[in-house]
Scaffold this active site. Structure first.
Site, PDB file in Angstrom:
ATOM      1  N   GLU B  46     -64.572  40.554  50.301  1.00  0.00           N
ATOM      2  CA  GLU B  46     -65.779  40.410  49.474  1.00  0.00           C
ATOM      3  C   GLU B  46     -66.520  41.740  49.409  1.00  0.00           C
ATOM      4  OE1 GLU B  46     -64.778  38.826  52.163  1.00  0.00           O
ATOM      5  OE2 GLU B  46     -65.713  36.860  52.400  1.00  0.00           O
ATOM      6  N   CYS B  69     -67.776  35.335  55.718  1.00  0.00           N
ATOM      7  CA  CYS B  69     -68.306  35.267  57.076  1.00  0.00           C
ATOM      8  C   CYS B  69     -69.822  35.388  57.063  1.00  0.00           C
ATOM      9  CB  CYS B  69     -67.702  36.372  57.944  1.00  0.00           C
ATOM     10  SG  CYS B  69     -68.271  38.024  57.465  1.00  0.00           S
ATOM     11  N   SER B 162     -20.187  35.242  65.331  1.00  0.00           N
ATOM     12  CA  SER B 162     -21.198  34.865  64.346  1.00  0.00           C
ATOM     13  C   SER B 162     -21.446  35.929  63.293  1.00  0.00           C
ATOM     14  CB  SER B 162     -22.520  34.563  65.052  1.00  0.00           C
ATOM     15  OG  SER B 162     -22.988  35.712  65.715  1.00  0.00           O
ATOM     16  N   TRP B 164     -20.474  38.012  60.087  1.00  0.00           N
ATOM     17  CA  TRP B 164     -21.743  37.501  59.617  1.00  0.00           C
ATOM     18  C   TRP B 164     -21.518  36.138  59.026  1.00  0.00           C
ATOM     19  CZ3 TRP B 164     -25.913  40.295  60.718  1.00  0.00           C
ATOM     20  CH2 TRP B 164     -25.745  41.660  61.012  1.00  0.00           C
ATOM     21  N   ASP B 193     -25.429  41.449  70.180  1.00  0.00           N
ATOM     22  CA  ASP B 193     -25.572  42.063  68.856  1.00  0.00           C
ATOM     23  C   ASP B 193     -26.268  43.420  68.883  1.00  0.00           C
ATOM     24  OD1 ASP B 193     -24.477  39.699  68.007  1.00  0.00           O
ATOM     25  OD2 ASP B 193     -26.364  38.828  67.302  1.00  0.00           O
ATOM     26  N   ARG B 200     -36.963  46.652  57.627  1.00  0.00           N
ATOM     27  CA  ARG B 200     -36.394  47.770  56.895  1.00  0.00           C
ATOM     28  C   ARG B 200     -36.567  47.661  55.379  1.00  0.00           C
ATOM     29  NH1 ARG B 200     -33.092  46.907  61.281  1.00  0.00           N
ATOM     30  NH2 ARG B 200     -31.491  45.728  60.198  1.00  0.00           N
ATOM     31  N   GLU B 268     -35.506  34.395  66.381  1.00  0.00           N
ATOM     32  CA  GLU B 268     -34.228  34.571  65.667  1.00  0.00           C
ATOM     33  C   GLU B 268     -33.010  34.121  66.470  1.00  0.00           C
ATOM     34  OE1 GLU B 268     -33.454  38.079  63.442  1.00  0.00           O
ATOM     35  OE2 GLU B 268     -35.338  37.967  62.349  1.00  0.00           O
TER      36      GLU B 268
END
Lengths: 333, 333
Positions: B46, B69, B162, B164, B193, B200, B268
């Site tokens: 604001e 506020c 896993s 990908w 991994d 990125r 993740e």
């Protein structure tokens, strides 16, 4: 051609193992007649469209989603009728892979001075007749799997319960039962759920196929053995009262179904049957509820595939149904 | 208000743990100034909009997605500035649940003759500030889980591989890392991994959080211990060189993160960590490849839920990304 395909769909559940075909005749930019293949053994779409026409067909155009036949089958060849009708142009989506036709229809039309264009809406036409195209060229039924599971891939929880993981969208489920000419389940599913496996949205019932190697369902009062639809059983222990065949491996079972004139099968479970037929699946219909079980039964527990293998399926359709996901995937060919 | 929300989004990744707020000033049907909360400790939306205005604000309308506020924080109260500016109407999407504000801002404006309307685009505004709303009211970070799996729910194949499973849509994955202020993984995932866990696509890096109860990653050359971002470790065996805390259960870990001013965490993996935090998940980001493994590791193998339990999540978004499905589900509250 869009209209031809829509008309062809009216034959779903009625023409198997014939193809789904619709025909539209256009003259001076106006639709002057339509027809479709209405039932197995009935007139072909082109013949119906020509017979329905109330005008002179000279210089008109015919739109048809499959190449017109040039051979004498249950009905005389459509090419002859097209030629004699005076139609001057024919638009065809795809050739008929049936070796009795396959290009011969087009050739005959062209030899008689008719302009022929091939390929209009060919993807839609191929999708519509995917069952026929496989059945006629590979001499094996088209195989579809149907699975209802959680978002983490379980068809039962760790106690073995599965009713109801998804609300099983009624419209889609029963349209599938109308589209495919047979529906297959394993004996354990029959004993556990006592399903009727009928089509309850106005379509015709599929043939019910039960895999019961050891005959554990025999002599029991079960819905699949009622009179509402034909039931075929595969078992090592066939008994007299039923239509029963001795095959037990997937390949032989599919060949038997082909020999019985069954062009397609929708496999609904359980995990053993789904796993056995995984490598034969042409497409899958996957229903995901927004639940997670963490543990339970996986639909393809008898299958072992690895991360570096080629992607075997492509996405054909994704729908959000209230609080569920419906996914149609098709084998990557 | 739509514009206000769009402006507010420019603060993603920069204002945490403050809310995302945008403000638009309209006079005679025309936007005459805009502003947003640009960075933590900076001016409120604001104030920026009022300061940016080049015209007389008397009889203008202010659109802001969160209640202004009325208290002295890092900056003086926005309500005073709005009142003195001459703005005559204020449209607010949602009240600020912060007990220091919560309705007091609206009261002050009304007491000073300003017409206040509440509720415009409230769902969008709540979604935008879902992290802030939870953080401020429940004193615990907002928890999001991210899982990449096959259509039959496996995060690794039966050999444990896993990479990908999905192509991990770059844009979405890195937007998530920019949106959430921290990102959590287990020690096994770190060893397997060696992820960088950085953002990125131009956003700022989230704080990296590693759960390493037994210290198995300590003393190793790993990307998460590089200098590109802050890394917090939870372990029973904390060593000196790192920022390390002794908590090991999910509740205590989340409380510690809250006390560190971390308003949200994107988890993740792997399966142990995902399972531990399953019951704390506010939302999930699920990426499905069109593969099937049949067997492998389930993301929530440490969880046991049953078919008759209430559906815990609702679908918020479904996207088809090339040959993958992206699903955003949110806890049913």
């Amino acid at each position: 051609m869009k209209l031809a395909i829509e008309l062809a769909k009216k034959g779903i559940g009625k023409v198997s193992p014939n193809p789904l075909v619709g025909a539209v005749i256009v003259k001076n930019g106006k639709v002057i007649s339509t027809g479709y293949h209405e039932k197995y053994g009935g007139f072909h779409a082109e013949r119906n469209a020509i017979l329905n026409a109330k005008e002179d067909l000279r210089n008109s155009e015919l739109y048809v989603n499959l190449e017109p036949c040039s051979h004498h089958g249950k009905t005389p060849p459509c090419t002859d009728l097209i030629i004699s009708s005076g139609i001057s142009k024919v638009y065809i989506s795809i050739l008929d892979p049936n070796p009795l036709v396959n290009g011969k229809g087009v050739k005959k039309l062209r030899e008689n001075g008719i302009e022929v264009h091939i390929g209009l809406l060919k993807d839609e036409a191929r999708y519509l007749n995917r069952v026929f195209l496989k059945y006629i060229t590979q001499k094996i039924p088209y195989v579809a799997l149907k699975v209802a599971m959680t978002l983490d891939g379980f068809i039962t929880d760790s106690l073995g319960n599965s009713k109801w993981i998804t609300k099983e969208n009624f419209e889609i489920s029963h349209s599938l039962r109308n589209f495919f000419s047979s529906i297959m389940v394993g004996a354990n599913t029959v004993l556990k759920d006592n399903p009727r496996l009928t089509c309850r949205n106005g379509g015709r019932n599929p043939v019910r196929v039960v895999l019961d190697k050891n005959g554990i369902t025999f002599g029991k009062e079960l819905n699949i053995y009622d009179e509402t639809a034909r039931t075929i059983v595969f078992s090592k222990n066939c008994i007299n009262k039923m239509e029963c065949y001795p095959e037990t491996d997937p390949e032989s079972i599919l060949k038997r179904l082909y020999s019985l004139g069954i062009d397609s099968v929708l496999i609904e479970g359980g995990a053993d049957v789904l796993s056995q037929f995984f490598d034969y699946a042409d497409e899958m219909h996957l229903f995901y509820s927004t639940k997670f079980f963490g543990n339970g039964l996986s639909p393809f527990k008898g299958v072992k595939k690895f991360v570096d293998e080629k992607r075997a399926f492509n996405i054909r359709k994704v729908l959000k149904l209230n609080n569920e996901i419906y996914l149609e995937v098709v084998r990557n060919v």
